[in-house]
Design an enzyme around this catalytic site. Structure first.
Site, PDB file in Angstrom:
ATOM      1  N   ARG A  59      24.488 -17.322 -42.228  1.00 43.90           N
ATOM      2  CA  ARG A  59      25.223 -17.801 -41.051  1.00 43.90           C
ATOM      3  C   ARG A  59      24.306 -18.396 -39.995  1.00 43.90           C
ATOM      4  NH1 ARG A  59      28.374 -12.916 -39.730  1.00 43.90           N
ATOM      5  NH2 ARG A  59      27.411 -12.000 -41.569  1.00 43.90           N
ATOM      6  N   GLU A  71      19.657   0.598 -42.734  1.00 45.25           N
ATOM      7  CA  GLU A  71      20.133   1.977 -42.597  1.00 45.25           C
ATOM      8  C   GLU A  71      19.813   2.764 -43.878  1.00 45.25           C
ATOM      9  OE1 GLU A  71      24.149   1.973 -41.380  1.00 45.25           O
ATOM     10  OE2 GLU A  71      24.186   4.139 -40.980  1.00 45.25           O
TER      11      GLU A  71
HETATM   12  P1  AMP Z   1      21.258  -7.017 -37.347  1.00 38.95           P
HETATM   13  O1  AMP Z   1      21.865  -5.655 -37.298  1.00 38.95           O
HETATM   14  O2  AMP Z   1      21.007  -7.588 -35.966  1.00 38.95           O
HETATM   15  O3  AMP Z   1      20.017  -7.046 -38.199  1.00 38.95           O
HETATM   16  O4  AMP Z   1      22.349  -7.931 -38.029  1.00 38.95           O
HETATM   17  C1  AMP Z   1      22.142  -8.454 -39.290  1.00 38.95           C
HETATM   18  C2  AMP Z   1      23.006  -9.656 -39.581  1.00 38.95           C
HETATM   19  O5  AMP Z   1      24.286  -9.197 -39.891  1.00 38.95           O
HETATM   20  C3  AMP Z   1      23.101 -10.673 -38.475  1.00 38.95           C
HETATM   21  O6  AMP Z   1      22.427 -11.822 -38.922  1.00 38.95           O
HETATM   22  C4  AMP Z   1      24.582 -10.944 -38.326  1.00 38.95           C
HETATM   23  O7  AMP Z   1      24.890 -12.213 -38.849  1.00 38.95           O
HETATM   24  C5  AMP Z   1      25.265  -9.900 -39.177  1.00 38.95           C
HETATM   25  N1  AMP Z   1      26.026  -8.943 -38.395  1.00 38.95           N
HETATM   26  C6  AMP Z   1      25.650  -7.716 -37.987  1.00 38.95           C
HETATM   27  N2  AMP Z   1      26.626  -7.089 -37.354  1.00 38.95           N
HETATM   28  C7  AMP Z   1      27.682  -7.933 -37.342  1.00 38.95           C
HETATM   29  C8  AMP Z   1      29.020  -7.872 -36.824  1.00 38.95           C
HETATM   30  N3  AMP Z   1      29.492  -6.795 -36.174  1.00 38.95           N
HETATM   31  N4  AMP Z   1      29.812  -8.934 -37.001  1.00 38.95           N
HETATM   32  C9  AMP Z   1      29.373 -10.026 -37.663  1.00 38.95           C
HETATM   33  N5  AMP Z   1      28.140 -10.149 -38.175  1.00 38.95           N
HETATM   34  C10 AMP Z   1      27.305  -9.118 -38.024  1.00 38.95           C
END
Ligand code: AMP
Length: 181
Positions: A67, A104
């Site tokens: 994305r 996690e």
């Molecule tokens: P992160 O926890 O910041 O490493 O998130 C990892 C990836 O997962 C990011 O690049 C987001 O695109 C996706 N992501 C994490 N949480 C969400 C959420 N609640 N909704 C949509 N995409 C998410």
């Protein structure tokens, strides 16, 4: 003349769907597909991101699959800079640099072609959502390992209650939308 920033931000907000318990119980998933499908909102998101980062002197944009590509590529084209894809393991055909990071449960890895960033190059990092920050922190580490200078991290949306920005290097963090809980 541009519509006001508030009006444009409201348009973006109206095009993000929140889906409860996807992909796992307790996660409020931010679905950007209505925004991508809207011929007014999608270009507006790119225009607003450019306005936020225009002063940084960006020389190249890097973004993680998949994305991150959706926002990183049009932003790079709009800003007349190049784009570097950051990929999951095994996708890039030439010599790579990689960084492993914790999830996690278990670990994941991000990879870039070794010659994709020049030492000292000013890099803007882009993704759709900043959640826990693990992915973006690993991407920044990867760029820095290659000698790039992360000058900013830009997101469509920041889930501020997860505190992800604390994991990011000493670069400015930008978002167009935020969720506080
Ligand atoms: P992160 O926890 O910041 O490493 O998130 C990892 C990836 O997962 C990011 O690049 C987001 O695109 C996706 N992501 C994490 N949480 C969400 C959420 N609640 N909704 C949509 N995409 C998410």
């Amino acid at each position: 003349m541009n519509e006001s920033t508030d009006t444009r931000i409201d348009l973006l907000r109206s095009k993000i769907a929140t889906v409860a318990d996807f992909p796992a119980p307790g996660i409020q998933f931010k679905d950007i597909t209505p925004l991508l499908a809207c011929p007014r909102a999608f270009p507006t998101s790119i225009e607003l991101l450019e306005e936020r980062v225009a002063h940084l002197g960006v020389e190249i944009i890097a973004a993680p699959e998949s994305r991150g590509f959706l926002f990183g590529v049009p932003l790079a084209m709009r800003m007349n800079v190049g784009f570097v894809p950051i990929r999951k393991p095994g996708k890039l055909p030439r010599e790579i640099h990689s960084v492993e990071y914790s999830l996690e449960y278990g670990t994941d890895t991000v990879e870039m072609h070794s010659d994709s960033i020049q030492p000292g190059q000013k890099v803007l990092m882009v993704d759709d959502v900043l959640a826990t920050g693990g992915t973006m922190a690993a991407c920044c580490e990867l760029v820095e390992k290659m000698g790039g200078v992360v000058i900013g991290c830009a997101f469509l949306m920041e889930l501020t209650f997860l505190g992800g920005r604390a994991k990011l290097p000493d670069a400015q963090v930008f978002h167009l939308l935020e969720e506080n809980d």
